[in-house]
Design an enzyme around this catalytic site. Sequence first.
Site, PDB file in Angstrom:
ATOM      1  N   HIS A  13      14.813 -52.563 -40.747  1.00 29.18           N
ATOM      2  CA  HIS A  13      15.598 -51.706 -39.849  1.00 29.18           C
ATOM      3  C   HIS A  13      15.760 -50.333 -40.501  1.00 29.18           C
ATOM      4  O   HIS A  13      16.734 -50.074 -41.212  1.00 29.18           O
ATOM      5  CB  HIS A  13      16.964 -52.347 -39.564  1.00 29.18           C
ATOM      6  N   HIS A  65      16.581 -33.554 -35.363  1.00 30.80           N
ATOM      7  CA  HIS A  65      15.434 -33.466 -34.451  1.00 30.80           C
ATOM      8  C   HIS A  65      14.996 -32.022 -34.222  1.00 30.80           C
ATOM      9  O   HIS A  65      13.809 -31.753 -34.034  1.00 30.80           O
ATOM     10  CB  HIS A  65      15.765 -34.169 -33.117  1.00 30.80           C
ATOM     11  N   GLU A 227      27.134 -52.695 -31.702  1.00 29.72           N
ATOM     12  CA  GLU A 227      27.473 -51.683 -32.726  1.00 29.72           C
ATOM     13  C   GLU A 227      28.827 -51.053 -32.395  1.00 29.72           C
ATOM     14  O   GLU A 227      29.518 -50.537 -33.273  1.00 29.72           O
ATOM     15  CB  GLU A 227      26.365 -50.618 -32.800  1.00 29.72           C
TER      16      GLU A 227
HETATM   17  C1  6MZ Z   1      21.859 -46.559 -33.052  1.00 28.16           C
HETATM   18  C2  6MZ Z   1      20.482 -45.170 -34.273  1.00 28.16           C
HETATM   19  C3  6MZ Z   1      21.294 -45.355 -35.421  1.00 28.16           C
HETATM   20  O1  6MZ Z   1      13.947 -42.434 -33.762  1.00 28.16           O
HETATM   21  O2  6MZ Z   1      14.206 -39.986 -34.209  1.00 28.16           O
HETATM   22  N1  6MZ Z   1      19.493 -44.332 -34.608  1.00 28.16           N
HETATM   23  N2  6MZ Z   1      20.781 -45.771 -33.106  1.00 28.16           N
HETATM   24  N3  6MZ Z   1      22.678 -46.770 -34.102  1.00 28.16           N
HETATM   25  C4  6MZ Z   1      22.441 -46.182 -35.298  1.00 28.16           C
HETATM   26  N4  6MZ Z   1      23.334 -46.407 -36.299  1.00 28.16           N
HETATM   27  C5  6MZ Z   1      23.796 -45.439 -37.219  1.00 28.16           C
HETATM   28  N5  6MZ Z   1      20.740 -44.657 -36.422  1.00 28.16           N
HETATM   29  C6  6MZ Z   1      19.629 -44.051 -35.914  1.00 28.16           C
HETATM   30  O3  6MZ Z   1      15.363 -41.688 -35.666  1.00 28.16           O
HETATM   31  C7  6MZ Z   1      16.645 -41.246 -35.313  1.00 28.16           C
HETATM   32  C8  6MZ Z   1      17.122 -41.973 -34.083  1.00 28.16           C
HETATM   33  O4  6MZ Z   1      17.345 -43.356 -34.383  1.00 28.16           O
HETATM   34  C9  6MZ Z   1      18.448 -43.872 -33.653  1.00 28.16           C
HETATM   35  C10 6MZ Z   1      18.990 -42.715 -32.811  1.00 28.16           C
HETATM   36  O5  6MZ Z   1      18.413 -42.759 -31.527  1.00 28.16           O
HETATM   37  C11 6MZ Z   1      18.478 -41.485 -33.578  1.00 28.16           C
HETATM   38  O6  6MZ Z   1      18.343 -40.343 -32.761  1.00 28.16           O
HETATM   39  P1  6MZ Z   1      14.048 -41.355 -34.793  1.00 28.16           P
HETATM   40  O7  6MZ Z   1      12.940 -41.387 -35.818  1.00 28.16           O
END
Ligand code: 6MZ
Length: 362
Positions: A13, A65, A227
């Site tokens: 994860h 981003h 969550e």
């Molecule tokens: C839910 C999360 C997260 O996809 O742009 N992301 N979604 N709960 C969390 N707990 C802290 N942490 C990260 O990586 C960033 C994206 O992953 C998800 C969110 O959509 C975030 O924008 P990527 O590579």
Amino acid sequence: MEWWVSMPKIELHAHLNGSIRDSTLLELARVLGEKGAIVFSDVEHVIMKNDRSLGEVFKLFDLIHILTTDHKTVTRITKEVVEDFASENVVYLELRTTPKKNDSIGMSKQSYMEAVIEGLRAVTAVDIDFIPHKINTQDSLNSIAMNDACDGTRRKKTYVRLLLSIDRRETTEAAIETVKLALEMRGLGVVGIDLSGNPDVGEWNTFLPALKFAQEQGLYITLHCGEVPNRQEVQPMLDFLPQRIGHAIFFEEEERRQLKTSKIPVEICLTSNIKTESISSIDIHHFVDLYNAKHPLVLCTDDAGVFSTSLSNEYKLASTAFGLGKREMFELARNGIEFIFAGDDVKQYLVGAFDSAAKKLN
Ligand code: 6MZ
């Protein structure tokens, strides 16, 4: 710490854009600052802030981003993130990322993912195996034997598989587009779908058609589940029978019972849960209840960059907080092999890698 680093580990994860080094984020911010696109001093303290609420974490992702979304940078961060995991002996990494579309720079979800793949190909520090291929068991065993025989002279190998994330801000159509892309990219190491994003946004029913389609097509599925408190969602998510879920924090008693009966493996992200204050103190973390119930569990980082952690650190933390010895932690890491979204050939290799490490570490 050294022992936790040298122990082989499995990461299931990890969000790509959450796992970026601070130094890289600062460098990218400085460059954009010089171009006048952002004010560097405004974003510097946001990047370096240590503790963030869950809401602040998602604001930070919006900033990240902006810093990372061009093809070259996506390739760079992928390479760095994979190298960082490999350097702490992560022998199998499932990296997840949300394919992004940005017309103004000619980025489609597909070209975003091609940039990710480019990053995997660019890794030089270790051998990266990300293309699924059938190797027979004997080959796999020979390769472990050779590893042992050469004892350190042979290059280290890390398996990487990709999960495409559906962001909870997306529409049903956008989610389906991501699933179709995952199907097209199966030959390039994409093995499944993740549902993630701000848990206070979006509804389960919006994503269900895309997830059902993915399930029918044989893609593996993992869902961020519980969550935040959400009574409408946890039950249908468990009924959906994903191959894994992430977090599993806010469960009613009945839901936790259903989880245990279903034996759906849970990806546990300790530092993430504590830093976002989803859990007020580590000693009341549900890891303990699930571990004692022998529920399938795997320790993960979630966002190693955002939460300033590493997988080795998560193992050390669990060992200290829950009074588990090195042997138990090694077994916990090894049990993760069963929950990976890869074929028996990879599992077989990993069993060999853990066996061989056990001999050296004990
Ligand atoms: C839910 C999360 C997260 O996809 O742009 N992301 N979604 N709960 C969390 N707990 C802290 N942490 C990260 O990586 C960033 C994206 O992953 C998800 C969110 O959509 C975030 O924008 P990527 O590579």
